[in-house]
Design an enzyme around this catalytic site. Sequence first.
Site, short mmCIF file in Angstrom:
data_model
loop_
_atom_site.label_atom_id
_atom_site.label_comp_id
_atom_site.label_asym_id
_atom_site.label_seq_id
_atom_site.Cartn_x
_atom_site.Cartn_y
_atom_site.Cartn_z
CB CYS A 28 -0.85 0.03 1.32
SG CYS A 28 -0.09 -0.22 2.86
N GLY B 58 -0.92 0.75 -4.83
CA GLY B 58 -2.04 -0.15 -4.46
C GLY B 58 -2.94 0.31 -5.35
CG ASN C 252 3.64 0.98 3.27
OD1 ASN C 252 3.36 -0.46 3.01
ND2 ASN C 252 4.70 1.35 2.74
N GLY C 253 3.02 -1.83 5.60
CA GLY C 253 4.03 -2.63 6.11
C GLY C 253 3.39 -3.92 6.77
CB CYS D 180 12.36 -2.27 1.54
SG CYS D 180 12.18 -3.40 0.33
CE1 TYR E 161 8.10 -4.53 -10.68
CE2 TYR E 161 7.00 -4.41 -8.43
CZ TYR E 161 6.95 -4.76 -9.59
OH TYR E 161 5.91 -5.05 -10.62
CG ASP F 52 12.18 -7.54 -16.04
OD1 ASP F 52 11.96 -6.58 -15.45
OD2 ASP F 52 11.55 -8.64 -15.97
CG ASP F 53 11.76 -5.18 -12.24
OD1 ASP F 53 11.51 -6.28 -11.28
OD2 ASP F 53 10.81 -4.94 -12.89
CB CYS G 91 9.54 -9.63 1.56
SG CYS G 91 9.21 -8.19 2.26
CB CYS H 239 15.63 -4.62 4.39
SG CYS H 239 14.94 -6.28 4.86
#
Length: 498
Positions: free
Chosen positions: A40, A68, A145-146, A282, A288, A391-392, A428, A477
């Site tokens: 989100c 989101g 968010n998380g 992160c 991305y 690509d990512d 994750c 992270c």
Amino acid sequence: MKNSEDLKKTYKSVFAGRPYGRNLFRTKSEEFLDAPREECGIFGLYSPDNIDTFSLSQFGLFALQHRGQEACGISALREGKISNIKEEGLVLDVYRTIENPERFMGNAVIGHTRYTTAGDKKKYNFQPFFAKNEYDQIILSIAHNGNLTNAAPLRKEMEAEGVEFQATSDSEVILRLIQKNLDLGLRGAIKATMEKITGAYSVVGITRNKFFAFRDPHGIRPLVLGKIGEQTFVAASETAALDAVGAKYIRDIKPGEIVFTSENDEGLQSYLVKADCQLHICAFEYIYFARPDSDLEGINVHEIREKSGEKIWEQAPVDADIVIGVPDSGVPAAVGFSRASGIPFRPVLIKNRYIGRSFIIPTQEMRERIVNLKLNPIISEIRGKRVVIIDDSIVRGTTSKRLVKILKDAGVKEIHFRSVSPPIIAPCYLGIDTPTKDDLISANMSQDELRKYLDVDSLEFLSVENLIEILGSTNHCFGCFTEKYPVPKGPDIKYTDE
């Protein structure tokens, strides 16, 4: 190591299971997209005066739509009263359903754009979450968010104390803990909550006379702070949302920090829950999730993506005729690769931007054809050419394999695949929707086995060491690449077939 037939079946399957609060209603047949999904985006705004919080929140959340796309909601504070709306759909679709915008025009507002794991689309899990008093008035509302890693035992503990829950989301645990401790004052209630919860969380919220925002002690999910004029403050997941509302970026909210309105409403106050909090934002936000025009922790996302393309050329050079990037996040890296190598970049993959998420596909064969709808090449530009695909990332590998087949069917002579993230070898549980380890292709195949599975002439991943060099520090992270996380997994982290 699984045999090749088992691996093929694995990577044609869909992933099953997510941490507590996100996966309770998943049905396997509904999940077919071969990419991680952000949970989100959050947005909050405070002014001592009544302003057009309706329009400003709309602009801010629209800028966070990429985080989101399945639900949106807002809570607005007007003259001591909080109004709330949350519905399934895109930001603009939800705002169109609001018949009386005036009640969302006040001096504070929070909002949320949600990515809902498939099957978990019950409205009671949409955000913002709010708590009411005995007179049925909203007294507290938050957007989160998380992912928490200890929500289940905390919920059980509070239920034993008589606290009633209305949803299955871990975000409601945060709400109920703050509500439970409001007798300590707003700052004290948030501090007590942060001392109980573990995991990743960036939160914005309002009471009937206060605005607040806070971030976990590792700063895993992003949260930035901005200002419009002299008195209006904005907190959001990314600086792109600040730009959308004309706010000037002030700084990132610190790990373990609470910002909140003061008793006399003179701006925002700041409080650090712990003095020794260490940032571990992160790394995948840069690779991305975040918009390329956003800055996170003072680092521009677009520049990181271009540098990743340059670095993987240094790491794994190759002779080729053209470089192509997989839209959208792979394109800046392809430009960087082209600049470093001198191989021309060609934007030959055409993305259908209207595909959305509305397809219901009952068979795997048809799911794989989604790639043809999302991406199609300009054949005349690639026939007979040696092509580098940038690509990512590679997650399950099904989309990458299908893309390779599309290019081969178009007559490409050679294909050299480059991923500008390291191999994803672990799931994750800190706010990103990723497959289980069994469904992560790099966790189950060697690089050479994966090259053969994709049927490409060469395959390289950006190394973790080079990613660290690009980001400029180890203060991130890297759990999905190293299986080493800044937060212990905790009791909630169970991947099941539910």
